[in-house]
Design a protein around this motif. Structure first.
Motif, PDB file in Angstrom:
ATOM      1  N   GLY A 256       0.739  -1.120   0.006  1.00 36.30           N
ATOM      2  CA  GLY A 256      -0.001   0.042  -0.053  1.00 36.30           C
ATOM      3  C   GLY A 256       0.893   1.343  -0.034  1.00 36.30           C
ATOM      4  N   ALA A 257       1.956   1.039   0.681  1.00 38.87           N
ATOM      5  CA  ALA A 257       2.894   2.342   0.795  1.00 38.87           C
ATOM      6  C   ALA A 257       3.540   2.553  -0.366  1.00 38.87           C
ATOM      7  N   TRP A 258       3.854   1.536  -1.060  1.00 36.50           N
ATOM      8  CA  TRP A 258       4.494   1.547  -2.295  1.00 36.50           C
ATOM      9  C   TRP A 258       3.613   2.174  -3.506  1.00 36.50           C
ATOM     10  N   ILE A 259       2.242   1.790  -3.508  1.00 38.51           N
ATOM     11  CA  ILE A 259       1.277   2.014  -4.498  1.00 38.51           C
ATOM     12  C   ILE A 259       0.841   3.439  -4.276  1.00 38.51           C
ATOM     13  N   PHE A 260       0.306   3.899  -3.150  1.00 40.12           N
ATOM     14  CA  PHE A 260      -0.236   5.092  -2.550  1.00 40.12           C
ATOM     15  C   PHE A 260       0.809   6.217  -2.295  1.00 40.12           C
ATOM     16  N   LEU A 261       1.865   5.884  -1.503  1.00 38.52           N
ATOM     17  CA  LEU A 261       2.685   6.826  -1.284  1.00 38.52           C
ATOM     18  C   LEU A 261       4.164   7.093  -1.836  1.00 38.52           C
ATOM     19  N   ASP A 262       4.241   6.017  -2.808  1.00 34.80           N
ATOM     20  CA  ASP A 262       5.436   5.998  -3.821  1.00 34.80           C
ATOM     21  C   ASP A 262       6.726   5.540  -2.800  1.00 34.80           C
ATOM     22  N   GLU A 263       6.405   4.866  -1.812  1.00 34.05           N
ATOM     23  CA  GLU A 263       7.585   4.567  -1.151  1.00 34.05           C
ATOM     24  C   GLU A 263       8.202   3.169  -1.532  1.00 34.05           C
ATOM     25  N   THR A 264       9.356   3.195  -2.180  1.00 38.07           N
ATOM     26  CA  THR A 264       9.764   2.096  -2.609  1.00 38.07           C
ATOM     27  C   THR A 264      10.843   1.404  -1.834  1.00 38.07           C
TER      28      THR A 264
END
Length: 302
Positions: A256-264
Motif C-alpha cells: 500500500g505504501a508503495w502504490i499510494f505513497l510512492d515508498e519504494t
C-alpha cells in the motif's frame, strides 16, 4: 477453515495493513502524541458510557492498555513522524511477536520451544538487516523507536494474557480507556498545551479533511471492524490456525505504501522483511500434541 472464514482473515489483514496509511495521513496534520491520544479518546468515551467493563482484574487491564495502547503507539507514531517509512513500520512492528515470547519466558516462566527460539533468531536477523539498511540511508532512530513500540505491544500482550478475560472484544474496547489521559498529558508536555487542539480545530477544513478521514478509518475500520472480525475468527478456530493471517499485514502495508505513497523499499529491506516474516511464521508453528492443541499468538492490531 471454511472459505468464508479465510476471506474474513484476508479482510482483516487488508484492513490492518491499510491502517498504516491512515496513520501516515493523520500524522501529516496532527502532532504524533496528540493524534495517538485522540485515536483512543474517540473510542474511550462511548465505551465508558455504553459498554460494560469486563470482569478482569483492573491491574492487568491497566497493563494491557498501557503497553498496547500507550507505549506502542507513542513510540510508533513518534517513529513514523521522525521518518520511519510507512511500509517498513508495519513490518518492524512484527517484533512484538518475538518480544512477547521472550517476556513470557522471563516474567511468566512460559516454556519456549526450540522452534520458537529458532524463529526468534531468524526474525532478529531480519530486523538487523533492516536496521543496517536504514542506517546507511537515514537515521537509525526511527527503527529503534519502532522496535520499542513492538516491545510496548509485547507488555500489553502479557497484560491481556494475565487478565484471562472470557470477553476479548470487551477487554479490547476497555483497554482503549487507559491510553488517552497519559497520551494527552505527554502531548501537552512535549508538543505544547494548545498545539494538538489547534490542529483538531483546523482539521475541519478542506485541507484538514484527509486527517479526519484517516482518524475515522483507524477507529471504525482498523480498530472496531478489524479487531471485531479477528475476535470472531479466534472464537471459531484455534489461534494457531488464525494467527498466520496477521503475517499478511506488513505485506499489505508495504504494498500500500508503495502504490499510494510512492515508498519504494530497497532490496536489502525486502530481504529483511522476508526473513522477519519467515522467522515469525516459524516461531508460531508448533507440533500438535493433541487434536485440539494450538499455539496462542497475539494478533497484529494497529
Amino acid at each position: 477453515m471454511p472459505t468464508r472464514d479465510r476471506l474474513l482473515g484476508v479482510t482483516v489483514a487488508v484492513l490492518w495493513g491499510l491502517n498504516f496509511l491512515a496513520i501516515r495521513v493523520g500524522l501529516d496534520h496532527f502532532p504524533p502524541f496528540f493524534f495517538a491520544g485522540l485515536r483512543f479518546l474517540v473510542i474511550a468515551v462511548p465505551v465508558i458510557l455504553f459498554v460494560r467493563r469486563p470482569d478482569v482484574p483492573v491491574k492487568w487491564l491497566l497493563l494491557y492498555g498501557f503497553g498496547f495502547g500507550f507505549l506502542q503507539f507513542a513510540f510508533l507514531f513518534a517513529a513514523m513522524n521522525a521518518g520511519m517509512p510507512t511500509g517498513l513500520a508495519s513490518l518492524v512492528l512484527q517484533s512484538s511477536a518475538p518480544f512477547t515470547i521472550i517476556l513470557g519466558a522471563l516474567l511468566l516462566r512460559e516454556k519456549v520451544s526450540r522452534r520458537q527460539i529458532l524463529g526468534i533468531t531468524v526474525a532478529v536477523a531480519g530486523m538487523c538487516l533492516i536496521g543496517y539498511d536504514r542506517a546507511q540511508a537515514a537515521s537509525l532512530i526511527p527503527v529503534v523507536l519502532t522496535l520499542l513500540a513492538g516491545l510496548g505491544w509485547a507488555f500489553g500482550n502479557l497484560g491481556n494474557r494475565l487478565a484471562r478475560g472470557e470477553e476479548p472484544m470487551r477487554s479490547m474496547l476497555w483497554m482503549c480507556v487507559v491510553p488517552p489521559i497519559p497520551m494527552l498529558a505527554l502531548s501537552t508536555v512535549v508538543e505544547g498545551p494548545t498545539t494538538g487542539w489547534h490542529a483538531l480545530a483546523t482539521a475541519f477544513s478542506w485541507d484538514g479533511w484527509p486527517a479526519l478521514a484517516g482518524l475515522a478509518y483507524i477507529v471504525l475500520l482498523g480498530t472496531i471492524a478489524g479487531s471485531g472480525l479477528w475476535t470472531v475468527l479466534i472464537s471459531r478456530h484455534p489461534a494457531g490456525v488464525v494467527a498466520p493471517f496477521s503475517l499478511m499485514v506488513p505485506v499489505v502495508g508495504i504494498a500500500g505504501a508503495w502504490i499510494f505513497l510512492d515508498e519504494t523499499p530497497s532490496v536489502l529491506s525486502m530481504v529483511g522483511a522476508a526473513v522477519v516474516i519467515a522467522g515469525c511464521l516459524g516461531g508460531m508453528s508448533t507440533r500438535r500434541r493433541t487434536r485440539t492443541a494450538a499455539t496462542t499468538v497475539e494478533p497484529l492490531r494497529v
